[in-house]
Design a protein around this motif. Structure first.
Motif, short mmCIF file in Angstrom:
data_model
loop_
_atom_site.label_atom_id
_atom_site.label_comp_id
_atom_site.label_asym_id
_atom_site.label_seq_id
_atom_site.Cartn_x
_atom_site.Cartn_y
_atom_site.Cartn_z
N MET A 159 4.25 55.92 37.82
CA MET A 159 3.71 56.49 36.61
C MET A 159 3.61 55.39 35.55
SD MET A 159 5.14 59.58 34.29
CE MET A 159 4.22 60.72 35.25
N THR A 160 2.52 55.33 34.85
CA THR A 160 2.32 54.33 33.81
C THR A 160 2.96 54.80 32.51
OG1 THR A 160 0.26 55.27 33.01
CG2 THR A 160 0.11 53.72 34.87
N ARG A 161 3.09 53.89 31.58
CA ARG A 161 3.62 54.26 30.26
C ARG A 161 2.72 55.29 29.58
NH1 ARG A 161 7.76 50.79 28.39
NH2 ARG A 161 7.91 48.94 29.67
N ALA A 162 1.41 55.17 29.79
CA ALA A 162 0.48 56.14 29.20
C ALA A 162 0.72 57.53 29.79
CB ALA A 162 -0.97 55.71 29.45
N ASP A 163 0.97 57.60 31.10
CA ASP A 163 1.27 58.90 31.73
C ASP A 163 2.53 59.51 31.12
OD1 ASP A 163 -0.91 58.70 33.45
OD2 ASP A 163 0.29 57.77 35.04
N ALA A 164 3.55 58.68 30.94
CA ALA A 164 4.80 59.18 30.36
C ALA A 164 4.57 59.69 28.94
CB ALA A 164 5.86 58.08 30.37
N ARG A 165 3.74 58.99 28.17
CA ARG A 165 3.46 59.43 26.80
C ARG A 165 2.73 60.77 26.80
NH1 ARG A 165 2.39 53.95 25.86
NH2 ARG A 165 0.19 54.31 26.24
N ASP A 166 1.89 61.00 27.81
CA ASP A 166 1.15 62.26 27.88
C ASP A 166 2.08 63.45 27.99
OD1 ASP A 166 -1.24 60.94 27.70
OD2 ASP A 166 -1.64 60.99 29.86
N HIS A 167 3.30 63.25 28.47
CA HIS A 167 4.25 64.34 28.62
C HIS A 167 5.17 64.44 27.41
CE1 HIS A 167 2.87 63.81 32.74
NE2 HIS A 167 3.04 65.10 32.79
N GLY A 168 4.83 63.76 26.32
CA GLY A 168 5.67 63.72 25.14
C GLY A 168 5.59 64.94 24.23
N SER A 169 4.47 65.65 24.23
CA SER A 169 4.35 66.80 23.35
C SER A 169 5.08 67.99 23.94
CB SER A 169 2.88 67.15 23.10
OG SER A 169 2.32 67.71 24.26
N GLU A 170 5.59 68.84 23.08
CA GLU A 170 6.37 69.98 23.56
C GLU A 170 5.57 70.89 24.50
OE1 GLU A 170 9.30 73.52 22.01
OE2 GLU A 170 8.05 72.48 20.56
N PRO A 171 4.33 71.29 24.15
CA PRO A 171 3.58 72.15 25.08
C PRO A 171 3.36 71.50 26.45
CG PRO A 171 2.55 72.18 22.92
CD PRO A 171 3.60 71.09 22.89
N THR A 172 3.11 70.18 26.46
CA THR A 172 2.90 69.48 27.72
C THR A 172 4.19 69.41 28.52
OG1 THR A 172 1.17 68.17 26.67
CG2 THR A 172 2.04 67.34 28.76
N ALA A 177 31.09 75.03 34.89
CA ALA A 177 30.99 73.86 35.76
C ALA A 177 30.39 72.68 35.00
CB ALA A 177 30.14 74.16 36.98
N LEU A 178 30.75 71.49 35.47
CA LEU A 178 30.17 70.23 34.99
C LEU A 178 29.58 69.53 36.20
CD1 LEU A 178 33.16 68.80 32.95
CD2 LEU A 178 31.08 69.78 32.01
N ALA A 179 28.44 68.91 36.03
CA ALA A 179 27.83 68.17 37.13
C ALA A 179 27.24 66.87 36.62
CB ALA A 179 26.74 69.01 37.80
N ARG A 180 27.19 65.90 37.49
CA ARG A 180 26.47 64.66 37.24
C ARG A 180 25.63 64.41 38.48
NH1 ARG A 180 28.40 59.27 34.33
NH2 ARG A 180 27.69 60.55 32.60
N ALA A 181 24.34 64.12 38.27
CA ALA A 181 23.43 63.95 39.38
C ALA A 181 22.64 62.65 39.25
CB ALA A 181 22.48 65.14 39.48
N LEU A 182 22.35 62.07 40.40
CA LEU A 182 21.58 60.84 40.50
C LEU A 182 20.24 61.17 41.17
CD1 LEU A 182 21.67 57.66 40.29
CD2 LEU A 182 22.50 57.71 42.66
N TYR A 183 19.15 60.74 40.55
CA TYR A 183 17.81 61.03 41.05
C TYR A 183 17.06 59.73 41.30
CZ TYR A 183 19.01 65.62 39.33
OH TYR A 183 19.65 66.81 39.12
N ALA A 184 16.20 59.73 42.33
CA ALA A 184 15.35 58.57 42.62
C ALA A 184 14.17 58.58 41.66
CB ALA A 184 14.87 58.63 44.06
N MET A 185 13.93 57.46 41.03
CA MET A 185 12.83 57.34 40.07
C MET A 185 11.60 56.72 40.70
SD MET A 185 13.62 58.53 37.07
CE MET A 185 14.43 59.88 37.89
N SER A 186 11.77 56.04 41.82
CA SER A 186 10.62 55.39 42.46
C SER A 186 10.48 55.83 43.89
CB SER A 186 10.76 53.88 42.40
OG SER A 186 11.96 53.46 43.00
#
Length: 145
Positions: free
Chosen positions: A1-14, A136-145
């Motif tokens: 995902m590009t920085r522009a794609d990430a910015r597109d998800h910045g608005s609350e409705p999106t 409960a408390l949890a900590r999770a690790l996710y793959a980003m790539s």
């Protein structure tokens, strides 16, 4: 995902639309019955209306730990969806159960991104009942790539 794609998800409705899309994309997700309370940048809060199929019928009855773990995992993933627009695979999750969840009380699942790197991201998740008791408390690790 590009920085522009990430910015597109910045608005609350999106962000909310992206979270809803992932939340409803799987039959298992839909079966869990989680509802979005809030979706902010890097954070989500979900509501779980406890149903009979979530409950272990012992003496006493309680919400099954697998339901709590699945809700926590999905909340953590959705926290990343608020930034990336897509779900991320879980690499690892640790759940500490602090008390049994009463089957007559709904649950609130709140997740927050702790770290988002190039390869991995970490989220902390807190599960409370409607009386604000921490379940409960949890900590999770996710793959980003």
């Amino acid at each position: 995902m590009t920085r522009a794609d990430a910015r597109d998800h910045g608005s609350e409705p999106t962000r909310i639309a992206a979270v809803e899309s992932v939340l409803h994309s799987s039959a298992f997700h839909r079966w869990l019955g989680l509802e979005i309370v809030r979706a902010d940048d890097g954070e989500v809060i979900l509501h779980l209306s406890v149903r009979p199929e979530h409950v272990v019928n012992g003496a006493p009855s309680y919400v099954h730990g697998g339901i709590i773990a699945a809700a926590a995992d999905l909340a953590g993933d959705l926290a990343f969806v608020t930034r990336t627009g897509t779900g991320r695979p879980t690499v690892d999750i640790r759940v500490d159960y602090l008390r049994p969840a009463n089957p007559d009380v709904d649950l609130r699942v709140a997740a927050r991104i702790v770290r988002q790197g190039g390869r991995f991201g970490v989220a902390d998740i807190h599960v409370h009942d409607t009386f604000q008791r921490e379940i409960a408390l949890a900590r999770a690790l996710y793959a980003m790539s």
